[in-house]
Design an enzyme around this catalytic site. Structure first.
Site, PDB file in Angstrom:
ATOM      1  N   VAL A  60     -51.042 -26.658 -89.612  1.00  0.00           N
ATOM      2  CA  VAL A  60     -50.194 -26.444 -88.435  1.00  0.00           C
ATOM      3  C   VAL A  60     -51.111 -26.405 -87.214  1.00  0.00           C
ATOM      4  O   VAL A  60     -52.049 -25.597 -87.148  1.00  0.00           O
ATOM      5  CB  VAL A  60     -49.379 -25.144 -88.562  1.00  0.00           C
ATOM      6  CG1 VAL A  60     -48.597 -24.883 -87.277  1.00  0.00           C
ATOM      7  CG2 VAL A  60     -48.422 -25.243 -89.746  1.00  0.00           C
ATOM      8  N   ALA A  78     -51.479 -14.580-100.668  1.00  0.00           N
ATOM      9  CA  ALA A  78     -50.711 -13.373-101.004  1.00  0.00           C
ATOM     10  C   ALA A  78     -49.511 -13.162-100.090  1.00  0.00           C
ATOM     11  O   ALA A  78     -48.367 -13.067-100.547  1.00  0.00           O
ATOM     12  CB  ALA A  78     -51.631 -12.152-100.959  1.00  0.00           C
ATOM     13  N   SER A  99     -51.647 -20.661-103.863  1.00  0.00           N
ATOM     14  CA  SER A  99     -51.622 -19.264-104.291  1.00  0.00           C
ATOM     15  C   SER A  99     -52.767 -19.023-105.258  1.00  0.00           C
ATOM     16  O   SER A  99     -52.847 -19.674-106.304  1.00  0.00           O
ATOM     17  CB  SER A  99     -50.283 -18.939-104.974  1.00  0.00           C
ATOM     18  OG  SER A  99     -50.259 -17.617-105.445  1.00  0.00           O
ATOM     19  N   ASN A 121     -49.690  -8.312 -99.758  1.00  0.00           N
ATOM     20  CA  ASN A 121     -48.485  -8.400-100.582  1.00  0.00           C
ATOM     21  C   ASN A 121     -47.371  -7.503-100.047  1.00  0.00           C
ATOM     22  O   ASN A 121     -46.202  -7.909 -99.984  1.00  0.00           O
ATOM     23  CB  ASN A 121     -48.808  -8.030-102.027  1.00  0.00           C
ATOM     24  CG  ASN A 121     -49.308  -9.207-102.840  1.00  0.00           C
ATOM     25  OD1 ASN A 121     -48.528 -10.080-103.210  1.00  0.00           O
ATOM     26  ND2 ASN A 121     -50.599  -9.249-103.094  1.00  0.00           N
ATOM     27  N   TYR A 142     -54.517  15.629-120.143  1.00  0.00           N
ATOM     28  CA  TYR A 142     -55.829  15.982-120.693  1.00  0.00           C
ATOM     29  C   TYR A 142     -55.870  15.718-122.196  1.00  0.00           C
ATOM     30  O   TYR A 142     -54.993  16.130-122.950  1.00  0.00           O
ATOM     31  CB  TYR A 142     -56.169  17.451-120.450  1.00  0.00           C
ATOM     32  CG  TYR A 142     -57.275  17.945-121.376  1.00  0.00           C
ATOM     33  CD1 TYR A 142     -58.555  17.394-121.291  1.00  0.00           C
ATOM     34  CD2 TYR A 142     -57.023  18.893-122.370  1.00  0.00           C
ATOM     35  CE1 TYR A 142     -59.557  17.795-122.164  1.00  0.00           C
ATOM     36  CE2 TYR A 142     -58.025  19.301-123.238  1.00  0.00           C
ATOM     37  CZ  TYR A 142     -59.293  18.742-123.140  1.00  0.00           C
ATOM     38  OH  TYR A 142     -60.279  19.124-123.998  1.00  0.00           O
ATOM     39  N   ASP A 155     -53.871 -10.830 -93.784  1.00  0.00           N
ATOM     40  CA  ASP A 155     -55.181 -10.605 -93.176  1.00  0.00           C
ATOM     41  C   ASP A 155     -55.266 -11.004 -91.712  1.00  0.00           C
ATOM     42  O   ASP A 155     -56.263 -10.715 -91.053  1.00  0.00           O
ATOM     43  CB  ASP A 155     -56.256 -11.371 -93.959  1.00  0.00           C
ATOM     44  CG  ASP A 155     -56.485 -10.798 -95.338  1.00  0.00           C
ATOM     45  OD1 ASP A 155     -55.879  -9.759 -95.658  1.00  0.00           O
ATOM     46  OD2 ASP A 155     -57.261 -11.390 -96.117  1.00  0.00           O
ATOM     47  N   GLU A 204     -49.611 -25.072 -95.828  1.00  0.00           N
ATOM     48  CA  GLU A 204     -50.927 -24.502 -96.130  1.00  0.00           C
ATOM     49  C   GLU A 204     -52.004 -25.563 -95.924  1.00  0.00           C
ATOM     50  O   GLU A 204     -51.907 -26.666 -96.478  1.00  0.00           O
ATOM     51  CB  GLU A 204     -50.949 -23.982 -97.574  1.00  0.00           C
ATOM     52  CG  GLU A 204     -52.309 -23.596 -98.108  1.00  0.00           C
ATOM     53  CD  GLU A 204     -52.994 -22.502 -97.301  1.00  0.00           C
ATOM     54  OE1 GLU A 204     -54.125 -22.754 -96.811  1.00  0.00           O
ATOM     55  OE2 GLU A 204     -52.403 -21.422 -97.153  1.00  0.00           O
ATOM     56  N   ALA A 205     -53.016 -25.241 -95.128  1.00  0.00           N
ATOM     57  CA  ALA A 205     -54.085 -26.201 -94.850  1.00  0.00           C
ATOM     58  C   ALA A 205     -54.979 -26.445 -96.063  1.00  0.00           C
ATOM     59  O   ALA A 205     -55.548 -27.525 -96.226  1.00  0.00           O
ATOM     60  CB  ALA A 205     -54.922 -25.719 -93.665  1.00  0.00           C
ATOM     61  N   CYS A 227     -59.687 -12.092-105.028  1.00  0.00           N
ATOM     62  CA  CYS A 227     -60.504 -11.046-105.652  1.00  0.00           C
ATOM     63  C   CYS A 227     -61.107 -11.494-106.978  1.00  0.00           C
ATOM     64  O   CYS A 227     -62.049 -10.883-107.476  1.00  0.00           O
ATOM     65  CB  CYS A 227     -59.675  -9.781-105.863  1.00  0.00           C
ATOM     66  SG  CYS A 227     -59.095  -9.033-104.326  1.00  0.00           S
TER      67      CYS A 227
END
Length: 446
Positions: A80, A10, A38, A305, A425, A283, A32-33, A42
């Site tokens: 990395v 994200a 992407s 995000n 309503y 995170d 990216e390991a 969730c």
């Protein structure tokens, strides 16, 4: 300018997209390991349950997509190893070829996410003890269920992931037993809300063991029994460890990037770290509360995000800043939805507020139109009337109400303001006095 982003999902991919929109000429690379750049974390419980059958729906974008749409170079299966701020370089290993090389940068974004909390339990290294953090983790769980056809599962932990996986397995005909160290499930909720959820789960034949913890996993070659600290034994065909996550900050630590009091990377509202030209988001980074202004750690995809957009903007000379969060969360377990936002009563008291609390049980729409009861607990500051938080459990309409609370709390609404909301309503959608309005009336004694 050359922008290097460590980590995708994200935060990293959002930052890359925003940076490209701002700067058409910058060189942007993502390392990216994992094999997937992407994906929707969730969505993983629903992929496991087979509600989502196509892996491509969980992983909708690959490296070719980012190159074609954003002219961003993406390198998956590249880890990395080190950040060298003094020379503005990173050291990388290609996990496929085991080649080692370096890359320079002008701006660097750390978006390394989080890792599953691993407890030192004897037997936890066996092949049928699983964690769920990545699509690869979900693939392994799906494969195990397909090949073994298990009848029982023990889930250690009753947070969001544990609850969503309980539904995933239950709907596939697997008997579920959940183990929670705290006195009640979902310890982030206040006690009466947890008890309400427990009553529902037990009624659905979900096994719950609270106030206890896993001490040992036994069986050979696979775990077939979980021994609890109390001595109780639970037969099982596999185990899910869902005891939480922690920020993945090892790279930042080695580079002497300042960590915050939560253990995550300390950032300001521009996503800047303590080292010039190094940013962090998602995170692995701290957030802060809109209510108290204090830092907290709330690893959520929605927050990642927002942070990623700020980081991408700031790295390319923009002025977008992060405005904090409320820890808004929601999940579904079987036919019940659970949501919370802001401070619980116990958190508000810890923060020194004198609180007024409302408990409200109202249908989401008129009973003659099939309305079903939802249980709302809300907390407000008794001195100022400011709404501080809410928790909602119910089978329908929970998402709509928690989003109303999110908007109200973000803009500093008082309890009496809730009573004056001009909400839509019509019998198919709500009652004439919406449950949120009732909450405002109770809190403001109106």
């Amino acid at each position: 300018m050359k922008i290097i982003i460590i980590g995708g999902v994200a935060g990293g991919t959002t930052a890359a997209a925003k940076a490209r929109r701002n700067d058409k000429t910058a060189e942007i690379k993502i390392f990216e390991a994992d094999q997937d750049i992407s994906y929707s974390g969730c969505a993983l419980p629903y992929y496991i349950s087979n509600k989502i059958t196509d892996r491509a729906e969980v992983v909708p974008r690959n490296a070719a997509f980012f190159k074609q749409k954003y002219n961003v170079d993406v390198f998956t299966s590249h880890r990395v190893l080190e950040i060298k701020p003094e020379v503005k370089q990173i050291a990388i290993e290609n996990l496929t070829t085991h080649e080692f090389f370096s890359e320079s940068y002008d701006k660097l974004l750390i978006s390394t996410g989080a890792v599953s909390t691993v407890l030192p339990i004897d037997g936890s290294d066996k092949e049928n003890v699983f964690y769920l953090r990545t699509v690869a983790n979900a693939d392994k769980i799906r494969r195990f269920i397909s090949e073994v056809t298990p009848k029982n599962v023990v889930i250690v932990g009753t947070g969001f992931i544990g609850m969503e996986l309980a539904e995933s397995f239950f709907t596939r005909g697997i008997k579920v037993t959940m183990v929670e160290l705290a006195p009640h499930v979902m310890p982030t909720l206040d006690t009466e809300m947890s008890e309400y959820l427990e009553e529902y789960l037990r009624g659905q034949k979900i096994g719950l063991v609270t106030g206890d913890s896993a001490a040992k996993f036994v069986g050979s070659p696979l775990v077939n029994k979980v021994i609890l600290k109390s001595g109780r034994e639970l037969a099982t065909d596999f185990v899910i460890m869902a005891v939480g996550i922690k920020p993945n900050i090892s790279l930042a630590q080695k580079a002497n990037v300042q960590l915050g009091t939560t253990g995550a990377i300390q950032v300001n509202t521009k996503m800047e770290t303590s080292i010039k030209d190094i940013y962090a988001c998602g995170d692995c980074a701290e957030s802060f509360s809109i209510i108290t202004g204090k830092v907290f750690y709330r690893p959520l995809g929605s927050t990642a995000n927002k942070m990623g957009r700020v980081a991408g903007d700031q790295m390319t000379g923009g002025n977008v800043e992060f405005h904090g969060g409320l820890g808004t969360g929601i999940f579904k377990v079987l036919d019940m939805t659970v949501a919370q936002i802001g401070l619980t009563e116990k958190e508000a008291l810890r923060e020194g507020y004198e609180v007024i609390v409302s408990h409200d049980r109202k249908p989401d729409k008129p009973e003659y139109y099939g309305g079903q009861e939802m249980f709302i607990k809300a907390v407000a500051d008794s001195k100022t009337g400011r709404v501080l938080g809410a928790q909602i459990i119910g089978p329908a309409g929970v998402d709509k109400r928690i989003d109303i609370f999110a908007t109200a709390i973000t803009f500093g609404a008082k309890a009496e303001d809730l009573t004056n909301l001009d909400l839509a309503y019509s019998p198919p959608f709500s009652t004439a006095k919406d449950p949120v309005i009732f909450t405002g009336m109770i809190l403001s004694k109106g």
